[in-house]
Design a protein around this motif. Sequence first.
Motif, PDB file in Angstrom:
ATOM      1  N   PHE A 213     -17.440 -12.910 -15.888  1.00  0.00           N
ATOM      2  CA  PHE A 213     -17.436 -13.759 -14.693  1.00  0.00           C
ATOM      3  C   PHE A 213     -18.523 -14.821 -14.762  1.00  0.00           C
ATOM      4  N   ARG A 214     -18.128 -16.071 -14.641  1.00  0.00           N
ATOM      5  CA  ARG A 214     -19.114 -17.155 -14.598  1.00  0.00           C
ATOM      6  C   ARG A 214     -18.625 -18.195 -13.597  1.00  0.00           C
ATOM      7  N   ARG A 215     -19.531 -18.580 -12.688  1.00  0.00           N
ATOM      8  CA  ARG A 215     -19.145 -19.540 -11.662  1.00  0.00           C
ATOM      9  C   ARG A 215     -19.324 -20.942 -12.212  1.00  0.00           C
ATOM     10  N   GLU A 216     -18.388 -21.395 -13.064  1.00  0.00           N
ATOM     11  CA  GLU A 216     -18.488 -22.745 -13.594  1.00  0.00           C
ATOM     12  C   GLU A 216     -17.278 -23.552 -13.174  1.00  0.00           C
ATOM     13  N   ARG A 217     -17.264 -24.852 -13.495  1.00  0.00           N
ATOM     14  CA  ARG A 217     -16.179 -25.698 -13.009  1.00  0.00           C
ATOM     15  C   ARG A 217     -14.896 -25.362 -13.762  1.00  0.00           C
ATOM     16  N   GLY A 221      -8.638 -23.800 -20.066  1.00  0.00           N
ATOM     17  CA  GLY A 221      -9.435 -22.998 -20.999  1.00  0.00           C
ATOM     18  C   GLY A 221     -10.799 -22.608 -20.466  1.00  0.00           C
ATOM     19  N   ARG A 222     -11.041 -22.881 -19.188  1.00  0.00           N
ATOM     20  CA  ARG A 222     -12.329 -22.499 -18.596  1.00  0.00           C
ATOM     21  C   ARG A 222     -12.080 -21.920 -17.207  1.00  0.00           C
ATOM     22  N   TYR A 223     -12.356 -20.656 -17.038  1.00  0.00           N
ATOM     23  CA  TYR A 223     -12.080 -19.984 -15.777  1.00  0.00           C
ATOM     24  C   TYR A 223     -13.329 -19.275 -15.276  1.00  0.00           C
TER      25      TYR A 223
HETATM   26 MG    MG Z   1     -20.393 -22.060 -21.361  1.00  0.00          MG
END
Ligand code: MG
Length: 520
Positions: A213-217, A221-223
């Motif tokens: 889990f990562r709170r990124e934009r 391919g990026r969740y």
């Molecule tokens: Mg990264």
Amino acid sequence: MAKKEAKPRKFQAIRGTRDLLPPETALWNRVEQTAHEVFATFGFGEIRPPIVESTELFARAVGGETDIVSKEMYTFEPKLEFFRENFRSVDEAMQSEGRLVRALELVAVFSENLTSALQLKQMAENRETVEAAEALEKLVIESIERRNAGESQPDDNWRALLNRAEQLLWSVDLGGRESLRPEGTAGVCRAYIEHNMQQLPQPVKLYYIGPMFRRERPQKGRYRQFYQIGAEILGGPDAPAIDAELIEMLMTFFEKLKLQGVELAINSIGCPQCRPKYVHALREKLLEFRDRLGEDSRRRIETNPLRVLDSKLTSEQEIIALLPKIADYLCEDCRAHYEAVKHQLELRGVIYRENWRLVRGLDYYMRTTFEITAQGLGSQNAVCGGGRYDGLVELLGGPPTKGIGFAIGEDRLILSIQESGKGAAPQGRAVYIAWMGERAYATAIRAAKDLRKAGFRVELPPTELRFGKALERASKLGSRFALILGDNEVADGQWTLKTLADGSQQKLTEQALLEYLLKV
Ligand code: MG
Ligand code: ATP
């Protein structure tokens, strides 16, 4: 007036998360099954660490200055922490009647929550906490009485009361904060230490599969909830063959999945003996170019110059090409180790490309680093990152232990397989049983049982359908065959099998039918 009934809210998966659905989940299962199989052949065992761990573990293992820890982690602040954090200061509360009232309300809510957390045994009942809870309760009652008596202007009495409240608020130990794991290595190293795995034959080879889990934009391919397949080798000697075999395992896995356009890039980032000299030289050179760098890179000259090499800004590429290369700064041991890893890769027929810009910004990462990219992913084309981290277990309170590992982004791996058209599920051995009549139904149930036992995917309609309707369903479901069972078929012992692709039909005995299906 009766309130108009509210329309039930429509829920949606939250930003950055998604449902994985059939038929796609079949591909996920195939990928994971392949990982289980390939990793087992290299002697790895599966570990399933928890998804929540102490925030402190990740802060140490991943590094407090990284984006992951400083802004991307899902951290649970206990409710109480929230009320405490919002109680800013006594001085602020003393500025007006309104602020005083707000401050008292926060103290009251904190007190209420603390008392009920203790009653529900959600918190450790140590003496200090229990005493603080009682004292706070009294204080809240006292302040309510005072306010009811009309004393609501902030004065010295209020200041004394608020000071006492603030002290009590901060005297309570709310317990360690917890976070959803943003990566897997920290938990694996924690488990290695916790279970004294250094007493097992070394090295210990573990792999894991699961959500991170990562709170990124979010973007393609990026969740925010994504999946990793990772492996770690902990303990054992310094042999470069360990690094090479881990990479060989990865390449075997990707080959088995027929992943297209796979490129392996490797580098050595030295060790605590030689890297500081390189970082120093890098910083000096970057300072010369300071004015031509972007804001992020300028900041990193001081905080973490290695990260500048990561920069994707077009305007900085010319400058980066002029920077010193780490290969020229490696100490004798690191240079020999790097040469040996490359030699070991060649012995294993692993094709690699050297990339001197491939770095890890954390102190305990050393020597071998690698990254794998694949096709069809646009700018998020890294499917796997890995490297050696000999200092990490010790940093987490364990014995000095060597370590190396990788993490594959499973979402990206699957995207890449799908984009290359290799993701379609293999044509299922699917049979739809169209039945009509009571007697036929009993036979159909038995046929379904036998076919399933033989591994076929069988649809048996739960209610009687006319044959036309049933065949329509069968082709909608993508069945390969329809087995037609009416009372005639059952009476004659001659069953009808229809191949849906070409519409051809044949009559077969039960035995002949099963034999036929098993052969096609
Ligand atoms: Mg990264
Ligand atoms: P990136 O540079 O793409 O942000 P990273 O350096 O943050 O990657 P790692 O922490 O090394 O990535 O994680 C290993 C792999 O996990 C990455 O190569 C990538 O495939 C995958 N990954 C990382 N973050 C995400 C995400 N938010 N969504 C999907 N996959 C991810």
